[in-house]
Motif scaffolding. Structure first.
Motif, PDB file in Angstrom:
ATOM      1  N   LYS A  14      -5.156  -2.137 -10.510  1.00 10.63           N
ATOM      2  CA  LYS A  14      -6.460  -2.156  -9.842  1.00 10.63           C
ATOM      3  C   LYS A  14      -7.069  -3.556  -9.878  1.00 10.63           C
ATOM      4  O   LYS A  14      -7.604  -4.046  -8.860  1.00 10.63           O
ATOM      5  CB  LYS A  14      -7.403  -1.166 -10.529  1.00 10.63           C
ATOM      6  CG  LYS A  14      -8.809  -1.152  -9.973  1.00 10.63           C
ATOM      7  CD  LYS A  14      -9.686  -0.203 -10.778  1.00 10.63           C
ATOM      8  CE  LYS A  14     -11.130  -0.251 -10.288  1.00 10.63           C
ATOM      9  NZ  LYS A  14     -12.014   0.644 -11.067  1.00 10.63           N
ATOM     10  N   THR A  64      -9.443  -0.444   1.107  1.00 17.56           N
ATOM     11  CA  THR A  64     -10.148   0.821   0.870  1.00 17.56           C
ATOM     12  C   THR A  64      -9.163   1.886   0.411  1.00 17.56           C
ATOM     13  O   THR A  64      -9.436   2.651  -0.528  1.00 17.56           O
ATOM     14  CB  THR A  64     -10.857   1.299   2.151  1.00 17.56           C
ATOM     15  OG1 THR A  64     -11.849   0.339   2.531  1.00 17.56           O
ATOM     16  CG2 THR A  64     -11.528   2.649   1.927  1.00 17.56           C
ATOM     17  N   THR A  65      -8.004   1.926   1.063  1.00 13.35           N
ATOM     18  CA  THR A  65      -6.953   2.882   0.680  1.00 13.35           C
ATOM     19  C   THR A  65      -6.446   2.603  -0.730  1.00 13.35           C
ATOM     20  O   THR A  65      -6.252   3.524  -1.531  1.00 13.35           O
ATOM     21  CB  THR A  65      -5.774   2.806   1.669  1.00 13.35           C
ATOM     22  OG1 THR A  65      -6.235   3.127   2.986  1.00 13.35           O
ATOM     23  CG2 THR A  65      -4.661   3.770   1.259  1.00 13.35           C
ATOM     24  N   SER A 109      -9.324  -1.641   5.738  1.00  9.79           N
ATOM     25  CA  SER A 109      -8.744  -0.301   5.566  1.00  9.79           C
ATOM     26  C   SER A 109      -7.692  -0.285   4.466  1.00  9.79           C
ATOM     27  O   SER A 109      -7.623   0.659   3.658  1.00  9.79           O
ATOM     28  CB  SER A 109      -8.115   0.165   6.885  1.00  9.79           C
ATOM     29  OG  SER A 109      -7.490   1.417   6.735  1.00  9.79           O
ATOM     30  N   ALA A 127      -8.067   1.121  -3.171  1.00 12.75           N
ATOM     31  CA  ALA A 127      -9.113   1.468  -4.138  1.00 12.75           C
ATOM     32  C   ALA A 127      -9.151   2.973  -4.377  1.00 12.75           C
ATOM     33  O   ALA A 127      -9.316   3.432  -5.516  1.00 12.75           O
ATOM     34  CB  ALA A 127     -10.474   0.986  -3.633  1.00 12.75           C
ATOM     35  N   TYR A 128      -8.971   3.750  -3.324  1.00 13.34           N
ATOM     36  CA  TYR A 128      -8.949   5.213  -3.454  1.00 13.34           C
ATOM     37  C   TYR A 128      -7.757   5.660  -4.300  1.00 13.34           C
ATOM     38  O   TYR A 128      -7.888   6.533  -5.169  1.00 13.34           O
ATOM     39  CB  TYR A 128      -8.872   5.852  -2.062  1.00 13.34           C
ATOM     40  CG  TYR A 128      -8.603   7.340  -2.106  1.00 13.34           C
ATOM     41  CD1 TYR A 128      -9.626   8.250  -2.365  1.00 13.34           C
ATOM     42  CD2 TYR A 128      -7.305   7.830  -1.906  1.00 13.34           C
ATOM     43  CE1 TYR A 128      -9.372   9.613  -2.419  1.00 13.34           C
ATOM     44  CE2 TYR A 128      -7.047   9.193  -1.952  1.00 13.34           C
ATOM     45  CZ  TYR A 128      -8.087  10.077  -2.215  1.00 13.34           C
ATOM     46  OH  TYR A 128      -7.829  11.418  -2.268  1.00 13.34           O
ATOM     47  N   THR A 129      -6.607   5.037  -4.059  1.00 16.91           N
ATOM     48  CA  THR A 129      -5.398   5.390  -4.803  1.00 16.91           C
ATOM     49  C   THR A 129      -5.554   5.070  -6.289  1.00 16.91           C
ATOM     50  O   THR A 129      -5.185   5.873  -7.150  1.00 16.91           O
ATOM     51  CB  THR A 129      -4.171   4.627  -4.237  1.00 16.91           C
ATOM     52  OG1 THR A 129      -4.055   4.907  -2.850  1.00 16.91           O
ATOM     53  CG2 THR A 129      -2.894   5.066  -4.945  1.00 16.91           C
ATOM     54  N   ALA A 173      -8.375   4.840  -7.978  1.00 18.56           N
ATOM     55  CA  ALA A 173      -9.366   5.744  -8.559  1.00 18.56           C
ATOM     56  C   ALA A 173      -8.757   7.123  -8.814  1.00 18.56           C
ATOM     57  O   ALA A 173      -9.017   7.743  -9.865  1.00 18.56           O
ATOM     58  CB  ALA A 173     -10.567   5.873  -7.614  1.00 18.56           C
ATOM     59  N   LYS A 174      -7.942   7.596  -7.898  1.00 24.08           N
ATOM     60  CA  LYS A 174      -7.324   8.910  -8.067  1.00 24.08           C
ATOM     61  C   LYS A 174      -6.346   8.905  -9.235  1.00 24.08           C
ATOM     62  O   LYS A 174      -6.324   9.839 -10.049  1.00 24.08           O
ATOM     63  CB  LYS A 174      -6.600   9.337  -6.789  1.00 24.08           C
ATOM     64  CG  LYS A 174      -6.052  10.760  -6.847  1.00 24.08           C
ATOM     65  CD  LYS A 174      -5.489  11.207  -5.512  1.00 24.08           C
ATOM     66  CE  LYS A 174      -4.993  12.651  -5.605  1.00 24.08           C
ATOM     67  NZ  LYS A 174      -4.447  13.120  -4.293  1.00 24.08           N
ATOM     68  N   THR A 207       0.839  -1.202   0.000  1.00 27.23           N
ATOM     69  CA  THR A 207       0.000   0.000   0.000  1.00 27.23           C
ATOM     70  C   THR A 207       0.874   1.252   0.000  1.00 27.23           C
ATOM     71  O   THR A 207       0.565   2.240  -0.682  1.00 27.23           O
ATOM     72  CB  THR A 207      -0.919   0.021   1.233  1.00 27.23           C
ATOM     73  OG1 THR A 207      -1.644  -1.210   1.309  1.00 27.23           O
ATOM     74  CG2 THR A 207      -1.904   1.172   1.151  1.00 27.23           C
ATOM     75  N   SER A 260       1.075   4.272  -2.863  1.00 27.00           N
ATOM     76  CA  SER A 260       1.014   5.721  -2.618  1.00 27.00           C
ATOM     77  C   SER A 260       2.217   6.424  -3.242  1.00 27.00           C
ATOM     78  O   SER A 260       2.100   7.525  -3.780  1.00 27.00           O
ATOM     79  CB  SER A 260       0.977   5.997  -1.113  1.00 27.00           C
ATOM     80  OG  SER A 260      -0.189   5.444  -0.530  1.00 27.00           O
TER      81      SER A 260
END
Length: 217
Positions: free
Chosen positions: A150, A174-175, A171, A177-179, A181-182, A56, A60
């Motif tokens: 993804k 979720t993190t 968590s 998936a957010y990364t 998508a961004k 993760t 990032s």
């Protein structure tokens, strides 16, 4: 040129630009880079729980690298200025051609002068389009890479569903998936603006061809 012909030409011109830039980019690309790209799409085994958080963190870091690379990519506003200049450059020879052809005494030297101006505008357009095509291809690579990433994380999440009662696991995904998508949102937004610029180039090319055709009419 009727509307259908213009539409067909525009599509053909865009395809030509993409294919041309792809060939140039592939020839210039080091072999090691091509090997690395092939490997990054290979499916990875389901990681151990101990490796999820480090992965993760890497995700990032990859997002930060993407943002930095995008920040250093082509400034589309500069290309808009260049396209506007070409469009302005085409106004004068277009008007001159109409006046010259309407005149009873058509001067060949004047027609030649107009023809040269048109060719110069066409050459400048071709020069501008090269980096545009290469940049579109680069964004396509980033999009494919992040989409594959993804999909990979989605498979891992399905495989690790047995640990779904651990809040930390939820968590982490979720993190991730957010990364994803961004990152994909960044790529989509910038690629869309570059494609718009390429469409403008196609419109200008249509005008050049129309002026060229006027010489023979």
């Amino acid at each position: 040129m009727n509307q259908n012909a213009k539409r067909v030409f525009k599509i053909g011109f865009l395809i030509f630009l993409l294919l041309s830039s792809s060939l140039v980019f592939a020839e210039e690309k080091p072999k090691d880079d091509q090997t690395h790209e092939a490997k990054q799409y290979e499916s990875e085994p389901v990681p151990d729980l101990a490796d999820l958080i480090p992965k993760t963190t890497k995700l990032s870091r990859d997002l930060a690298n993407l943002e930095n690379k995008v920040a250093g990519i082509l400034d589309i506003s500069k290309f808009d200025d260049k396209y506007a200049r070409i469009e302005d450059d085409l106004k004068n020879p277009t008007a001159q051609l109409e006046q010259t052809k309407a005149s009873k005494n058509v001067k060949l030297d004047k027609l030649l002068e107009i023809k040269i101006e048109i060719e110069q505008a066409s050459d400048l357009l071709t020069e501008i389009n090269k980096p545009i095509g290469e940049t579109i291809r680069q964004f396509s690579k980033w999009r494919n890479s992040w989409y594959a990433e993804k999909q990979q994380w989605s498979k891992w999440e399905s495989a690790l569903v047995k640990y779904g009662d651990l809040d930390q696991i939820k968590s982490i995904f979720t993190t991730a998936a957010y990364t994803h998508a961004k990152a994909l949102g960044i790529v989509k937004s910038h690629q869309s603006s570059i494609l718009t610029a390429q469409e403008r180039a196609s419109d200008i090319q249509e005008k050049i061809i129309a002026i060229d055709s006027a010489f023979d009419s």
